[in-house]
Motif scaffolding. Sequence first.
Motif, PDB file in Angstrom:
ATOM      1  N   LEU A  53       0.818  -1.212   0.000  1.00 25.71           N
ATOM      2  CA  LEU A  53       0.000   0.000   0.000  1.00 25.71           C
ATOM      3  C   LEU A  53       0.857   1.270   0.000  1.00 25.71           C
ATOM      4  N   ILE A  54       1.977   1.241   0.703  1.00 24.68           N
ATOM      5  CA  ILE A  54       2.870   2.404   0.667  1.00 24.68           C
ATOM      6  C   ILE A  54       3.336   2.633  -0.767  1.00 24.68           C
ATOM      7  N   LYS A  55       3.761   1.555  -1.418  1.00 31.68           N
ATOM      8  CA  LYS A  55       4.252   1.654  -2.795  1.00 31.68           C
ATOM      9  C   LYS A  55       3.166   2.209  -3.716  1.00 31.68           C
ATOM     10  N   GLY A  61      -0.003  10.725  -1.996  1.00 30.36           N
ATOM     11  CA  GLY A  61       0.148  11.519  -0.782  1.00 30.36           C
ATOM     12  C   GLY A  61      -0.286  10.823   0.496  1.00 30.36           C
ATOM     13  N   VAL A  62      -0.511   9.511   0.442  1.00 31.35           N
ATOM     14  CA  VAL A  62      -0.937   8.769   1.627  1.00 31.35           C
ATOM     15  C   VAL A  62       0.309   8.248   2.348  1.00 31.35           C
ATOM     16  N   THR A  63       0.372   8.487   3.653  1.00 27.28           N
ATOM     17  CA  THR A  63       1.536   8.091   4.442  1.00 27.28           C
ATOM     18  C   THR A  63       1.346   6.707   5.062  1.00 27.28           C
ATOM     19  N   GLU A  64       2.454   6.131   5.521  1.00 23.78           N
ATOM     20  CA  GLU A  64       2.385   4.839   6.216  1.00 23.78           C
ATOM     21  C   GLU A  64       1.503   4.957   7.457  1.00 23.78           C
ATOM     22  N   GLN A  65       1.613   6.062   8.181  1.00 23.65           N
ATOM     23  CA  GLN A  65       0.797   6.241   9.390  1.00 23.65           C
ATOM     24  C   GLN A  65      -0.695   6.259   9.049  1.00 23.65           C
TER      25      GLN A  65
END
Length: 86
Positions: A53-55, A61-65
């Motif tokens: 999902l991070i990739k 603009g979506v962060t891991e958090q």
Amino acid sequence: RSTKEVKLDRLKLLGLWAAGILGKSGPDAEAYAKEVVLADFEQGADHDVVHKLIKDLQPKGVTEQQIRTRMAELLSEAVAQIKKSG
């Protein structure tokens, strides 16, 4: 329902959430959600799903958090859905 079923429900909901961010809908969103579920089976841990999902979502603009927060929210949602249907 089992813990495994709750986890699978959460992963599908997570995949559909991510698909929406990526502009996917209908069958494309369902197919993407399946990819997210399958990512979990690589090592059986959330790490694989988060990495995918991070990739996929970082360019949006979506962060891991944000991903981890949404995963926690969707776990609660999956449990609530099972309690309703069960």
